[in-house]
Design a protein around this motif. Sequence first.
Motif, PDB file in Angstrom:
ATOM      1  N   LYS A  38       0.553  -1.351  -0.004  1.00 14.59           N
ATOM      2  CA  LYS A  38      -0.073   0.423   0.050  1.00 14.59           C
ATOM      3  C   LYS A  38       0.823   1.315   0.543  1.00 14.59           C
ATOM      4  O   LYS A  38       0.955   1.888  -0.425  1.00 14.59           O
ATOM      5  CB  LYS A  38      -1.045   0.016   1.032  1.00 14.59           C
ATOM      6  CG  LYS A  38      -2.017  -1.046   1.202  1.00 14.59           C
ATOM      7  CD  LYS A  38      -3.284  -0.463   2.492  1.00 14.59           C
ATOM      8  CE  LYS A  38      -4.436  -2.018   2.335  1.00 14.59           C
ATOM      9  NZ  LYS A  38      -5.344  -0.950   3.175  1.00 14.59           N
ATOM     10  N   LYS A  39       1.894   1.337   1.022  1.00 12.51           N
ATOM     11  CA  LYS A  39       2.717   2.393   0.632  1.00 12.51           C
ATOM     12  C   LYS A  39       3.609   2.677  -0.542  1.00 12.51           C
ATOM     13  O   LYS A  39       4.377   3.060  -0.230  1.00 12.51           O
ATOM     14  CB  LYS A  39       3.442   2.281   2.292  1.00 12.51           C
ATOM     15  CG  LYS A  39       2.558   3.195   3.195  1.00 12.51           C
ATOM     16  CD  LYS A  39       2.939   2.858   4.884  1.00 12.51           C
ATOM     17  CE  LYS A  39       1.444   2.961   5.448  1.00 12.51           C
ATOM     18  NZ  LYS A  39       1.777   3.052   6.647  1.00 12.51           N
ATOM     19  N   GLU A  42       5.114   1.229  -6.644  1.00 12.71           N
ATOM     20  CA  GLU A  42       3.946   1.055  -7.213  1.00 12.71           C
ATOM     21  C   GLU A  42       2.189   1.107  -7.567  1.00 12.71           C
ATOM     22  O   GLU A  42       1.432   0.521  -7.926  1.00 12.71           O
ATOM     23  CB  GLU A  42       3.797  -0.898  -6.543  1.00 12.71           C
ATOM     24  CG  GLU A  42       3.421  -1.442  -5.177  1.00 12.71           C
ATOM     25  CD  GLU A  42       4.862  -1.393  -4.299  1.00 12.71           C
ATOM     26  OE1 GLU A  42       4.612  -2.135  -3.650  1.00 12.71           O
ATOM     27  OE2 GLU A  42       5.875  -0.921  -4.633  1.00 12.71           O
ATOM     28  N   THR A  43       1.955   1.057  -6.309  1.00  8.33           N
ATOM     29  CA  THR A  43       0.291   1.247  -5.948  1.00  8.33           C
ATOM     30  C   THR A  43       0.349   2.580  -7.447  1.00  8.33           C
ATOM     31  O   THR A  43      -0.989   2.969  -7.330  1.00  8.33           O
ATOM     32  CB  THR A  43       0.407   2.269  -4.563  1.00  8.33           C
ATOM     33  OG1 THR A  43       1.125   4.270  -4.800  1.00  8.33           O
ATOM     34  CG2 THR A  43       0.522   1.333  -3.577  1.00  8.33           C
ATOM     35  N   GLU A  44       1.317   3.308  -7.714  1.00  6.03           N
ATOM     36  CA  GLU A  44       1.252   4.616  -9.134  1.00  6.03           C
ATOM     37  C   GLU A  44       1.666   4.243  -9.950  1.00  6.03           C
ATOM     38  O   GLU A  44       0.550   4.547 -11.358  1.00  6.03           O
ATOM     39  CB  GLU A  44       2.165   5.882  -8.798  1.00  6.03           C
ATOM     40  CG  GLU A  44       1.440   6.639  -7.202  1.00  6.03           C
ATOM     41  CD  GLU A  44       2.004   7.595  -7.100  1.00  6.03           C
ATOM     42  OE1 GLU A  44       3.389   8.110  -7.698  1.00  6.03           O
ATOM     43  OE2 GLU A  44       1.876   8.970  -6.208  1.00  6.03           O
ATOM     44  N   PHE A  53      -4.513  -4.208 -10.364  1.00  3.15           N
ATOM     45  CA  PHE A  53      -3.419  -3.912  -8.959  1.00  3.15           C
ATOM     46  C   PHE A  53      -4.478  -3.995  -7.704  1.00  3.15           C
ATOM     47  O   PHE A  53      -5.159  -3.882  -7.795  1.00  3.15           O
ATOM     48  CB  PHE A  53      -2.563  -2.546  -9.226  1.00  3.15           C
ATOM     49  CG  PHE A  53      -1.711  -2.219  -8.123  1.00  3.15           C
ATOM     50  CD1 PHE A  53      -0.753  -3.014  -8.122  1.00  3.15           C
ATOM     51  CD2 PHE A  53      -2.191  -1.609  -7.131  1.00  3.15           C
ATOM     52  CE1 PHE A  53       0.550  -2.738  -6.818  1.00  3.15           C
ATOM     53  CE2 PHE A  53      -1.720  -1.265  -5.798  1.00  3.15           C
ATOM     54  CZ  PHE A  53      -0.509  -2.275  -5.493  1.00  3.15           C
ATOM     55  N   ALA A  55      -3.057  -4.108  -3.617  1.00  4.56           N
ATOM     56  CA  ALA A  55      -1.960  -3.528  -2.438  1.00  4.56           C
ATOM     57  C   ALA A  55      -2.686  -4.301  -1.214  1.00  4.56           C
ATOM     58  O   ALA A  55      -3.431  -4.611  -0.641  1.00  4.56           O
ATOM     59  CB  ALA A  55      -2.501  -2.500  -2.134  1.00  4.56           C
ATOM     60  N   GLU A  57      -0.958  -4.620   2.803  1.00  2.92           N
ATOM     61  CA  GLU A  57      -0.342  -3.658   4.100  1.00  2.92           C
ATOM     62  C   GLU A  57       0.573  -4.197   4.456  1.00  2.92           C
ATOM     63  O   GLU A  57       0.333  -5.529   5.553  1.00  2.92           O
ATOM     64  CB  GLU A  57      -0.510  -3.006   4.940  1.00  2.92           C
ATOM     65  CG  GLU A  57      -0.835  -1.759   5.914  1.00  2.92           C
ATOM     66  CD  GLU A  57      -2.255  -1.355   7.502  1.00  2.92           C
ATOM     67  OE1 GLU A  57      -1.453  -1.195   8.071  1.00  2.92           O
ATOM     68  OE2 GLU A  57      -3.150  -2.585   7.521  1.00  2.92           O
TER      69      GLU A  57
END
Length: 361
Positions: A38-39, A42-44, A53, A55, A57
């Motif tokens: 999540k951080k 790759e989230t963008e 995609f 995610a 935690e």
Amino acid sequence: MKILVTGGGTGGHIYPALAFVNYMKKDPENEFLYVGAKKGLETEIVPAAGVPFVALEIQGFKRKLSLDNLKTVQLFLKSINQAKKILKEFRPDIVLGTGGYVSGAVVYAASRLKIPTIIHEQNSVPGITNKFLSRYVTKIAIAFPDAAAFFPTEKVSLVGNPRGQEVEGMQPNDGLIAYGLKVAQPTVLIFGGSQGALKINQAFREALPELKKRAYQVLYASGTRYYEQLTEEVAALPQGSNVSIQPYIENMTEVMANASLLVGRAGATSIAEFTALGIPAVLIPSPYVTNDHQTKNAQSLAKAGAVTIIGDSQLDGQTLLAALDDIMDHPEKQKAMAAAAKVQGISDASTRLEKLIKEMI
């Protein structure tokens, strides 16, 4: 074929994974799912690439004793259970991990579910996640021969870095015009990553008055955090038309194809790109990475005659200028280094990885 890919935290884990996904899209029947943190970056990057995609935690361990490490263990165990649910829903034929803590949870979960698993190690010295996973995965793909010593011999295959195959064949174009430079003039491309590197920035600043006198031209990407300060510092200096300072280069591989020489850190992705293109380099390994793996990456190329290495502690304006002139003022040396770089690059990494995966399922 249904392929679940996982990896994150840095571009070095993400871009090879996406390069392989893009290659496998040649078969419209292949399905993909990317699992990241999540951080993580790759989230963008992954959704922007049009890849499904999900995610989890998760976080990495602190190097020093910390209560945060208890939370890390809890999140890791929780993410394994979450990963099992994702795997049971997607039902992949293969799970590919490219590194990062999220990869550890997902690939381990897949191995417990008896799903064929493969990890890809981009560096000469593997990270903690891939070392841990090596005991559980079906196969291990490596980009540098030196990495084989860290893994069970019977599992290892040398495939290269998929990012190299993605950029190979890119041809010089007129892209330098956008940066105020000439198309036909020999060009040195200097960069320290998207955020820049302070030591490289300082050395460039020291070398700038002399660089403006050179017959070759220089495109320098300072990194966004240093750009404003650097441009203010050099504003009073005599201006030269052969040097262009930019905060960031969006189309890096396109620009790289127009370069005569590269200067930068020794990350696995950059190495895959410039060796695939057959470009010599001056590498300044970052001393702030795990197990000093960038130095090991650079040394393997230096032995082959493809790069010159400047240690981070030895880098200043004088050593930078000397390294550039030694290559740019000697065309035969530049040509030999370019040929050595091309030999070191593995141009069919995605093809090799695909073949390995098909043998597993």
